[in-house]
Design a protein around this motif. Sequence first.
Motif, PDB file in Angstrom:
ATOM      1  N   ASP A  74       0.829  -1.207   0.000  1.00  0.00           N
ATOM      2  CA  ASP A  74       0.000   0.000   0.000  1.00  0.00           C
ATOM      3  C   ASP A  74       0.863   1.258   0.000  1.00  0.00           C
ATOM      4  O   ASP A  74       0.553   2.241  -0.683  1.00  0.00           O
ATOM      5  CB  ASP A  74      -0.936   0.011   1.214  1.00  0.00           C
ATOM      6  N   ARG A  75       1.964   1.234   0.750  1.00  0.00           N
ATOM      7  CA  ARG A  75       2.875   2.375   0.802  1.00  0.00           C
ATOM      8  C   ARG A  75       3.520   2.626  -0.560  1.00  0.00           C
ATOM      9  O   ARG A  75       3.601   3.759  -1.021  1.00  0.00           O
ATOM     10  CB  ARG A  75       3.944   2.138   1.863  1.00  0.00           C
ATOM     11  N   VAL A  76       3.923   1.558  -1.230  1.00  0.00           N
ATOM     12  CA  VAL A  76       4.530   1.690  -2.557  1.00  0.00           C
ATOM     13  C   VAL A  76       3.516   2.249  -3.554  1.00  0.00           C
ATOM     14  O   VAL A  76       3.854   3.121  -4.362  1.00  0.00           O
ATOM     15  CB  VAL A  76       5.088   0.329  -3.036  1.00  0.00           C
ATOM     16  N   LYS A  77       2.274   1.763  -3.496  1.00  0.00           N
ATOM     17  CA  LYS A  77       1.247   2.294  -4.405  1.00  0.00           C
ATOM     18  C   LYS A  77       1.036   3.787  -4.176  1.00  0.00           C
ATOM     19  O   LYS A  77       0.879   4.540  -5.139  1.00  0.00           O
ATOM     20  CB  LYS A  77      -0.068   1.530  -4.236  1.00  0.00           C
ATOM     21  N   ALA A  78       1.050   4.222  -2.922  1.00  0.00           N
ATOM     22  CA  ALA A  78       0.886   5.651  -2.620  1.00  0.00           C
ATOM     23  C   ALA A  78       2.057   6.463  -3.173  1.00  0.00           C
ATOM     24  O   ALA A  78       1.866   7.556  -3.710  1.00  0.00           O
ATOM     25  CB  ALA A  78       0.758   5.862  -1.116  1.00  0.00           C
ATOM     26  N   ILE A  79       3.260   5.928  -3.060  1.00  0.00           N
ATOM     27  CA  ILE A  79       4.440   6.615  -3.608  1.00  0.00           C
ATOM     28  C   ILE A  79       4.314   6.732  -5.127  1.00  0.00           C
ATOM     29  O   ILE A  79       4.556   7.806  -5.702  1.00  0.00           O
ATOM     30  CB  ILE A  79       5.738   5.876  -3.215  1.00  0.00           C
ATOM     31  N   ILE A  80       3.914   5.652  -5.773  1.00  0.00           N
ATOM     32  CA  ILE A  80       3.762   5.676  -7.228  1.00  0.00           C
ATOM     33  C   ILE A  80       2.681   6.670  -7.640  1.00  0.00           C
ATOM     34  O   ILE A  80       2.863   7.448  -8.589  1.00  0.00           O
ATOM     35  CB  ILE A  80       3.471   4.265  -7.777  1.00  0.00           C
ATOM     36  N   ARG A  81       1.555   6.688  -6.914  1.00  0.00           N
ATOM     37  CA  ARG A  81       0.491   7.651  -7.232  1.00  0.00           C
ATOM     38  C   ARG A  81       0.988   9.083  -7.081  1.00  0.00           C
ATOM     39  O   ARG A  81       0.683   9.942  -7.904  1.00  0.00           O
ATOM     40  CB  ARG A  81      -0.722   7.418  -6.341  1.00  0.00           C
ATOM     41  N   SER A  82       1.775   9.326  -6.041  1.00  0.00           N
ATOM     42  CA  SER A  82       2.243  10.689  -5.808  1.00  0.00           C
ATOM     43  C   SER A  82       3.284  11.124  -6.835  1.00  0.00           C
ATOM     44  O   SER A  82       3.511  12.311  -7.015  1.00  0.00           O
ATOM     45  CB  SER A  82       2.817  10.821  -4.389  1.00  0.00           C
ATOM     46  N   ARG A  83       3.890  10.186  -7.515  1.00  0.00           N
ATOM     47  CA  ARG A  83       4.915  10.499  -8.526  1.00  0.00           C
ATOM     48  C   ARG A  83       4.457  10.088  -9.928  1.00  0.00           C
ATOM     49  O   ARG A  83       5.277   9.843 -10.808  1.00  0.00           O
ATOM     50  CB  ARG A  83       6.207   9.763  -8.194  1.00  0.00           C
ATOM     51  N   ARG A  84       3.159  10.048 -10.113  1.00  0.00           N
ATOM     52  CA  ARG A  84       2.610   9.544 -11.376  1.00  0.00           C
ATOM     53  C   ARG A  84       3.091  10.325 -12.592  1.00  0.00           C
ATOM     54  O   ARG A  84       3.401   9.743 -13.624  1.00  0.00           O
ATOM     55  CB  ARG A  84       1.097   9.537 -11.323  1.00  0.00           C
ATOM     56  N   THR A  85       3.150  11.644 -12.508  1.00  0.00           N
ATOM     57  CA  THR A  85       3.575  12.417 -13.678  1.00  0.00           C
ATOM     58  C   THR A  85       5.009  12.076 -14.059  1.00  0.00           C
ATOM     59  O   THR A  85       5.329  11.974 -15.242  1.00  0.00           O
ATOM     60  CB  THR A  85       3.422  13.930 -13.446  1.00  0.00           C
ATOM     61  N   ALA A  86       5.870  11.889 -13.072  1.00  0.00           N
ATOM     62  CA  ALA A  86       7.253  11.504 -13.367  1.00  0.00           C
ATOM     63  C   ALA A  86       7.293  10.108 -13.978  1.00  0.00           C
ATOM     64  O   ALA A  86       8.031   9.863 -14.952  1.00  0.00           O
ATOM     65  CB  ALA A  86       8.102  11.559 -12.107  1.00  0.00           C
ATOM     66  N   LEU A  87       6.511   9.190 -13.437  1.00  0.00           N
ATOM     67  CA  LEU A  87       6.471   7.831 -13.962  1.00  0.00           C
ATOM     68  C   LEU A  87       5.995   7.829 -15.421  1.00  0.00           C
ATOM     69  O   LEU A  87       6.580   7.161 -16.272  1.00  0.00           O
ATOM     70  CB  LEU A  87       5.560   6.953 -13.104  1.00  0.00           C
ATOM     71  N   GLU A  88       4.955   8.596 -15.702  1.00  0.00           N
ATOM     72  CA  GLU A  88       4.452   8.669 -17.082  1.00  0.00           C
ATOM     73  C   GLU A  88       5.489   9.273 -18.014  1.00  0.00           C
ATOM     74  O   GLU A  88       5.637   8.834 -19.168  1.00  0.00           O
ATOM     75  CB  GLU A  88       3.144   9.444 -17.119  1.00  0.00           C
ATOM     76  N   ALA A  89       6.229  10.269 -17.546  1.00  0.00           N
ATOM     77  CA  ALA A  89       7.287  10.871 -18.365  1.00  0.00           C
ATOM     78  C   ALA A  89       8.407   9.867 -18.634  1.00  0.00           C
ATOM     79  O   ALA A  89       8.955   9.817 -19.743  1.00  0.00           O
ATOM     80  CB  ALA A  89       7.835  12.122 -17.679  1.00  0.00           C
ATOM     81  N   ILE A  90       8.733   9.069 -17.627  1.00  0.00           N
ATOM     82  CA  ILE A  90       9.767   8.039 -17.803  1.00  0.00           C
ATOM     83  C   ILE A  90       9.304   7.005 -18.824  1.00  0.00           C
ATOM     84  O   ILE A  90      10.062   6.619 -19.730  1.00  0.00           O
ATOM     85  CB  ILE A  90      10.117   7.373 -16.455  1.00  0.00           C
ATOM     86  N   VAL A  91       8.052   6.568 -18.715  1.00  0.00           N
ATOM     87  CA  VAL A  91       7.512   5.588 -19.660  1.00  0.00           C
ATOM     88  C   VAL A  91       7.531   6.157 -21.075  1.00  0.00           C
ATOM     89  O   VAL A  91       7.969   5.488 -22.019  1.00  0.00           O
ATOM     90  CB  VAL A  91       6.080   5.163 -19.252  1.00  0.00           C
ATOM     91  N   LYS A  92       7.086   7.407 -21.231  1.00  0.00           N
ATOM     92  CA  LYS A  92       7.059   8.044 -22.555  1.00  0.00           C
ATOM     93  C   LYS A  92       8.464   8.104 -23.151  1.00  0.00           C
ATOM     94  O   LYS A  92       8.676   7.760 -24.319  1.00  0.00           O
ATOM     95  CB  LYS A  92       6.465   9.447 -22.440  1.00  0.00           C
ATOM     96  N   ARG A  93       9.422   8.502 -22.327  1.00  0.00           N
ATOM     97  CA  ARG A  93      10.810   8.598 -22.796  1.00  0.00           C
ATOM     98  C   ARG A  93      11.371   7.219 -23.134  1.00  0.00           C
ATOM     99  O   ARG A  93      12.071   7.056 -24.139  1.00  0.00           O
ATOM    100  CB  ARG A  93      11.655   9.270 -21.708  1.00  0.00           C
ATOM    101  N   LEU A  94      11.047   6.211 -22.330  1.00  0.00           N
ATOM    102  CA  LEU A  94      11.501   4.854 -22.621  1.00  0.00           C
ATOM    103  C   LEU A  94      10.904   4.323 -23.919  1.00  0.00           C
ATOM    104  O   LEU A  94      11.563   3.586 -24.656  1.00  0.00           O
ATOM    105  CB  LEU A  94      11.163   3.909 -21.465  1.00  0.00           C
ATOM    106  N   MET A  95       9.676   4.675 -24.194  1.00  0.00           N
ATOM    107  CA  MET A  95       9.042   4.250 -25.444  1.00  0.00           C
ATOM    108  C   MET A  95       9.776   4.854 -26.643  1.00  0.00           C
ATOM    109  O   MET A  95       9.848   4.249 -27.708  1.00  0.00           O
ATOM    110  CB  MET A  95       7.563   4.646 -25.471  1.00  0.00           C
ATOM    111  N   GLN A  96      10.348   6.035 -26.457  1.00  0.00           N
ATOM    112  CA  GLN A  96      11.083   6.695 -27.536  1.00  0.00           C
ATOM    113  C   GLN A  96      12.509   6.154 -27.670  1.00  0.00           C
ATOM    114  O   GLN A  96      12.997   5.933 -28.773  1.00  0.00           O
ATOM    115  CB  GLN A  96      11.151   8.205 -27.289  1.00  0.00           C
TER     116      GLN A  96
END
Length: 129
Positions: A74-96
């Motif tokens: 649950d703690r990890v999910k909260a951390i991921i939710r709080s950093r969602r924009t960074a995670l999405e940016a990382i995914v987008k960059r990795l796709m490129q």
Amino acid sequence: MIAKRSKPSKPLVVKKAQPGSLGEATDLATALEISRGMGHTLLVEGPVDQRQRLRAYNPEFRRRVYDLLQSEFDRVKAIIRSRRTALEAIVKRLMQTRMLSDDEVAEIVQRRWMPTLSLAKLPRRMGGG
């Protein structure tokens, strides 16, 4: 009357968990519960097979290990939710690019990390008024 001999129980097979797996997390949670002073027992760390046996045959202990894992999940999910924009940016960059260096990931996270402002009043001992 002759008592029947019970069959010896099958030995517990001890397998090494894969690094980074849920099995490894379970082993770590078990170690915390029984040997690092985090649990509700004074049991001293024993061999891995004893720890696994305790988890396998003690429902209360198994529940405490499960609760610890669930809490951390649950703690990890909260951390991921709080950093969602960074995670999405990382995914987008990795796709490129298909690959990012440590520095590139850190830079993306730093650019998108917004500290949370708390309006809660700190206790006096922590510098609050």
